[in-house]
Design a protein around this motif. Structure first.
Motif, PDB file in Angstrom:
ATOM      1  N   LEU A   1       0.803  -1.230   0.000  1.00  0.00           N
ATOM      2  CA  LEU A   1       0.000   0.000   0.000  1.00  0.00           C
ATOM      3  C   LEU A   1       0.834   1.278   0.000  1.00  0.00           C
ATOM      4  CD1 LEU A   1      -2.544   1.663   0.292  1.00  0.00           C
ATOM      5  CD2 LEU A   1      -2.686   0.959   2.662  1.00  0.00           C
ATOM      6  N   THR A   2       1.718   1.426   0.979  1.00  0.00           N
ATOM      7  CA  THR A   2       2.447   2.697   1.059  1.00  0.00           C
ATOM      8  C   THR A   2       3.356   2.861  -0.155  1.00  0.00           C
ATOM      9  OG1 THR A   2       2.348   2.490   3.457  1.00  0.00           O
ATOM     10  CG2 THR A   2       3.817   4.165   2.582  1.00  0.00           C
ATOM     11  N   ALA A   3       3.893   1.744  -0.655  1.00  0.00           N
ATOM     12  CA  ALA A   3       4.703   1.811  -1.875  1.00  0.00           C
ATOM     13  C   ALA A   3       3.852   2.357  -3.023  1.00  0.00           C
ATOM     14  CB  ALA A   3       5.252   0.430  -2.216  1.00  0.00           C
TER      15      ALA A   3
ATOM     16  N   ALA B   1      -4.886  11.570   9.583  1.00  0.00           N
ATOM     17  CA  ALA B   1      -4.605  10.568   8.545  1.00  0.00           C
ATOM     18  C   ALA B   1      -3.790   9.439   9.151  1.00  0.00           C
ATOM     19  CB  ALA B   1      -3.834  11.202   7.393  1.00  0.00           C
ATOM     20  N   PHE B   2      -3.862   8.283   8.554  1.00  0.00           N
ATOM     21  CA  PHE B   2      -3.054   7.142   8.982  1.00  0.00           C
ATOM     22  C   PHE B   2      -1.577   7.544   8.942  1.00  0.00           C
ATOM     23  CE2 PHE B   2      -1.085   3.009   8.792  1.00  0.00           C
ATOM     24  CZ  PHE B   2      -1.945   2.182   9.492  1.00  0.00           C
ATOM     25  N   PRO B   3      -0.828   7.232   9.997  1.00  0.00           N
ATOM     26  CA  PRO B   3       0.564   7.703  10.066  1.00  0.00           C
ATOM     27  C   PRO B   3       1.383   7.400   8.814  1.00  0.00           C
ATOM     28  CG  PRO B   3      -0.079   6.692  12.132  1.00  0.00           C
ATOM     29  CD  PRO B   3      -1.234   6.509  11.196  1.00  0.00           C
ATOM     30  N   SER B   4       1.250   6.213   8.251  1.00  0.00           N
ATOM     31  CA  SER B   4       2.063   5.885   7.076  1.00  0.00           C
ATOM     32  C   SER B   4       1.781   6.865   5.934  1.00  0.00           C
ATOM     33  CB  SER B   4       1.785   4.449   6.617  1.00  0.00           C
ATOM     34  OG  SER B   4       2.774   4.028   5.710  1.00  0.00           O
ATOM     35  N   ASP B   5       0.535   7.240   5.769  1.00  0.00           N
ATOM     36  CA  ASP B   5       0.167   8.180   4.704  1.00  0.00           C
ATOM     37  C   ASP B   5       0.786   9.545   4.979  1.00  0.00           C
ATOM     38  OD1 ASP B   5      -1.416   5.963   4.409  1.00  0.00           O
ATOM     39  OD2 ASP B   5      -3.205   7.051   3.827  1.00  0.00           O
ATOM     40  N   LYS B   6       0.740   9.944   6.238  1.00  0.00           N
ATOM     41  CA  LYS B   6       1.314  11.249   6.592  1.00  0.00           C
ATOM     42  C   LYS B   6       2.825  11.233   6.344  1.00  0.00           C
ATOM     43  CE  LYS B   6       1.222  14.782  10.179  1.00  0.00           C
ATOM     44  NZ  LYS B   6       2.442  14.739  11.001  1.00  0.00           N
TER      45      LYS B   6
ATOM     46  N   CYS C   1      -7.902   4.030   0.262  1.00  0.00           N
ATOM     47  CA  CYS C   1      -9.134   3.323   0.611  1.00  0.00           C
ATOM     48  C   CYS C   1      -8.869   2.035   1.381  1.00  0.00           C
ATOM     49  CB  CYS C   1      -9.950   3.062  -0.648  1.00  0.00           C
ATOM     50  SG  CYS C   1     -10.550   4.591  -1.374  1.00  0.00           S
ATOM     51  N   ALA C   2      -7.797   2.015   2.155  1.00  0.00           N
ATOM     52  CA  ALA C   2      -7.442   0.827   2.938  1.00  0.00           C
ATOM     53  C   ALA C   2      -8.608   0.380   3.822  1.00  0.00           C
ATOM     54  CB  ALA C   2      -6.217   1.105   3.796  1.00  0.00           C
ATOM     55  N   HIS C   3      -9.340   1.348   4.369  1.00  0.00           N
ATOM     56  CA  HIS C   3     -10.464   1.006   5.242  1.00  0.00           C
ATOM     57  C   HIS C   3     -11.802   1.004   4.511  1.00  0.00           C
ATOM     58  CE1 HIS C   3      -8.573   0.556   9.185  1.00  0.00           C
ATOM     59  NE2 HIS C   3      -7.613   1.241   8.603  1.00  0.00           N
TER      60      HIS C   3
ATOM     61  N   TRP D   1      -5.253   0.889  -1.915  1.00  0.00           N
ATOM     62  CA  TRP D   1      -5.814   0.211  -0.739  1.00  0.00           C
ATOM     63  C   TRP D   1      -5.035  -1.074  -0.500  1.00  0.00           C
ATOM     64  CZ3 TRP D   1      -8.082   0.827  -5.467  1.00  0.00           C
ATOM     65  CH2 TRP D   1      -8.349  -0.315  -6.216  1.00  0.00           C
ATOM     66  N   CYS D   2      -5.193  -1.634   0.681  1.00  0.00           N
ATOM     67  CA  CYS D   2      -4.506  -2.896   0.947  1.00  0.00           C
ATOM     68  C   CYS D   2      -5.521  -4.031   0.870  1.00  0.00           C
ATOM     69  CB  CYS D   2      -3.826  -2.860   2.308  1.00  0.00           C
ATOM     70  SG  CYS D   2      -4.975  -2.613   3.652  1.00  0.00           S
ATOM     71  N   THR D   3      -5.049  -5.247   0.932  1.00  0.00           N
ATOM     72  CA  THR D   3      -5.975  -6.384   0.817  1.00  0.00           C
ATOM     73  C   THR D   3      -5.994  -7.246   2.081  1.00  0.00           C
ATOM     74  OG1 THR D   3      -4.269  -7.787  -0.148  1.00  0.00           O
ATOM     75  CG2 THR D   3      -5.640  -6.547  -1.691  1.00  0.00           C
ATOM     76  N   TYR D   4      -5.301  -6.782   3.126  1.00  0.00           N
ATOM     77  CA  TYR D   4      -5.241  -7.639   4.321  1.00  0.00           C
ATOM     78  C   TYR D   4      -6.218  -7.208   5.409  1.00  0.00           C
ATOM     79  CZ  TYR D   4      -1.995  -3.825   5.442  1.00  0.00           C
ATOM     80  OH  TYR D   4      -1.439  -2.597   5.600  1.00  0.00           O
ATOM     81  N   LYS D   5      -6.940  -6.100   5.195  1.00  0.00           N
ATOM     82  CA  LYS D   5      -7.943  -5.669   6.184  1.00  0.00           C
ATOM     83  C   LYS D   5      -9.259  -6.345   5.820  1.00  0.00           C
ATOM     84  CE  LYS D   5      -5.220  -1.697   7.404  1.00  0.00           C
ATOM     85  NZ  LYS D   5      -4.789  -0.343   7.039  1.00  0.00           N
ATOM     86  N   TYR D   6     -10.213  -5.586   5.259  1.00  0.00           N
ATOM     87  CA  TYR D   6     -11.505  -6.206   4.944  1.00  0.00           C
ATOM     88  C   TYR D   6     -11.391  -7.240   3.827  1.00  0.00           C
ATOM     89  CZ  TYR D   6     -13.432  -2.602   7.945  1.00  0.00           C
ATOM     90  OH  TYR D   6     -13.717  -1.802   9.016  1.00  0.00           O
TER      91      TYR D   6
HETATM   92  C1  LIG Z   1      -3.438  -0.074   6.949  1.00  0.00           C
HETATM   93  C2  LIG Z   1      -3.100   1.210   6.343  1.00  0.00           C
HETATM   94  C3  LIG Z   1      -1.797   1.469   5.881  1.00  0.00           C
HETATM   95  C4  LIG Z   1      -0.703   0.450   5.996  1.00  0.00           C
HETATM   96  O1  LIG Z   1       0.179   0.545   4.935  1.00  0.00           O
HETATM   97  P1  LIG Z   1       1.091  -0.675   4.450  1.00  0.00           P
HETATM   98  O2  LIG Z   1       1.937  -0.049   3.426  1.00  0.00           O
HETATM   99  O3  LIG Z   1       0.187  -1.752   3.935  1.00  0.00           O
HETATM  100  O4  LIG Z   1       1.864  -1.164   5.647  1.00  0.00           O
HETATM  101  C5  LIG Z   1      -1.559   2.704   5.291  1.00  0.00           C
HETATM  102  N1  LIG Z   1      -2.526   3.644   5.183  1.00  0.00           N
HETATM  103  C6  LIG Z   1      -3.789   3.419   5.638  1.00  0.00           C
HETATM  104  C7  LIG Z   1      -4.834   4.475   5.490  1.00  0.00           C
HETATM  105  C8  LIG Z   1      -4.097   2.217   6.245  1.00  0.00           C
HETATM  106  O5  LIG Z   1      -5.333   2.007   6.707  1.00  0.00           O
END
Ligand SMILES: *Cc1c(COP(=O)(O)O)cnc(C)c1O
Length: 423
Positions: free
Chosen positions: A107-109, A134-139, A221-223, A242-247
């Motif tokens: 996702l973050t990549a 925002a989700f920390p990784s996004d920030k 759209c991860a969530h 978005w990621c595929t490991y949540k929902y």
């Molecule tokens: C879960 C989530 C991530 C996690 O990112 P990864 O690159 O998959 O580790 C990032 N952003 C949002 C909004 C998330 O919900």
């Protein structure tokens, strides 16, 4: 609002009436030490494993064992085009055209790769707008993009904050920000469903607004994926990830989905980072060709993808395809509405739901704010067999997932919550 009732009987009755009830049995439900099902409300963080996943992965392990490199073309599901087996179902799930969707990377990549193409700062217009929580990784990702282009990551970042004393972001404030700074903003990047509050944003409204000020607009759209009915194409967003490991229940660290709007599908002038998988499939293996980019989202791929992870995604998408996001949404609204009803009936001043109360503005997650940020409540719930998660500073996130959670799960959760609150 449906006519919810308290008492276990109502929950059992609803489970009996639930057209999706058989799907719970298709998942591995984590158990406690004595072998009873835990109340798993953490599908927003890591979705449960479909029982079919093992078979899908085993198929690829066997083909690899028996065929070696020939598996690229001779496997039951040939590996060369494997990602294509996911495209149609994924596109349907997020409301996009197949041309607009690809499964690749993490996702973050992908967020970074999308920003390579859609964050195009100029001296006048270089800022990025994100939601305040925002989700920390996004920030971190957008801040590093600002620095990468030589801008100050504080000065260049504009936050869409909730008002003093409020939890949810307000569209009037977004409009005000754009009115004041729209011509300085290169990119609006919002979490489609906020991970903390569970607020499902109006993607089209945000995309239209951003575009009217000349900004690019992207969504994480991860969530949202597999949780709400995303209409990515209709929204007009430039990109989404978005990621595929949540929902989407595809296993820890599994691959990401990526959407690039059709309007950019044939634009060969867009700057992008490329690899052999973004190159024309016909000449990919000639190895000496001038680069010839694939149309659509596929043109952003870099590498030949990890098939084992994709097999898990295929297992999951086959279930989603069978159920359909419409049926899931229907149950989701009933189930989450029931959850909200039971929590409200507790009438307890120590907790408060901060997720929007309107169906259209949320998915299945309810975020329960705990007075005085008392984490012991979450710990007690965990001990009582409720798997939820604690997010700093003061929220317990619970997601009754319509695919495998039951009304009984929700009933039992709230019974345990009641005990923990009075403890
Ligand atoms: C879960 C989530 C991530 C996690 O990112 P990864 O690159 O998959 O580790 C990032 N952003 C949002 C909004 C998330 O919900």
């Amino acid at each position: 609002m449906p006519n919810y009732k308290s008492g276990l009987e109502f929950a059992l009755e609803q489970d009996k009436l639930d057209p999706l009830r058989k799907y719970r049995e298709q998942f591995h439900i984590p158990k406690n030490k004595t072998g009873e099902d835990l109340i798993y409300l953490c599908g927003n963080s890591l979705g449960l494993q479909p029982k079919s996943t093992k078979e899908y992965i085993n198929q690829e392990l066997e083909d690899w064992a028996n065929l070696g490199v020939e598996g690229h073309t001779e496997a039951k599901n040939p590996w060369l085009p494997y990602h294509e087996f996911l495209t149609e179902s994924m596109a349907k799930l997020v409301g996009a055209k197949p041309l607009e969707v690809v499964v690749m990377n993490t996702l973050t990549a992908n967020l970074h790769f999308m920003m390579v193409s859609f964050y195009k700062p100029t001296p006048k217009r270089y800022k990025i707008l994100i939601e305040a929580d925002a989700f920390p990784s996004d920030k971190y990702a957008v801040e590093s993009q600002l620095r990468h282009h030589g801008y100050d990551d504080k000065e260049g970042l504009i936050l869409w904050k909730a008002r003093e004393g409020e939890e949810l972001a307000n569209y009037d404030d977004l409009e005000a920000i754009l009115k004041a700074h729209g011509d300085e903003i290169a990119l609006v990047m919002i979490g489609g469903v906020n991970y903390y509050t569970g607020q499902y944003f109006d993607l089209k409204r945000i995309a239209d607004l951003g575009h009217s000020y000349g900004c690019m607009v992207g969504f994480d759209c991860a969530h949202g994926a597999g949780n709400v009915q995303l209409n990515l194409h209709e929204s007009g967003a430039d990109f989404a990830v978005w990621c595929t490991y949540k929902y989407l229940n595809s296993g820890p660290g599994s691959l990401s989905g990526c959407f690039v709007h059709e309007k950019h599908a044939h634009d060969k002038t867009l700057n992008r980072f490329t690899g052999w998988w973004s190159h024309n499939k016909q000449t990919r293996f000639n190895m000496r060709h001038e680069f010839d980019v694939l149309p659509g989202a596929e043109g952003w791929q870099l590498s030949n993808p990890p098939i084992l992870s994709m097999a898990a995604i295929k297992a999951s998408l086959d279930i989603f395809n069978e159920v359909g996001i419409e049926a899931l949404t229907k149950k989701s609204r009933l189930l989450t509405g029931y959850f909200e009803f039971l929590i409200s009936s507790l009438n307890n001043q120590d907790i408060k739901i901060i997720t929007p109360l309107e169906d259209s503005q949320r998915g299945c997650q309810l975020s329960i704010q705990v007075k005085n940020a008392d984490k012991t409540l979450h710990n007690k719930l965990t001990e009582a067999g409720v798997i939820s998660d604690w997010r700093e500073p003061d929220v317990i996130r619970c997601a009754p997932v319509p695919l495998y959670n039951s009304f009984e799960d929700v009933y039992n959760m709230v019974e345990k919550l009641k005990v923990c609150l009075n403890d």
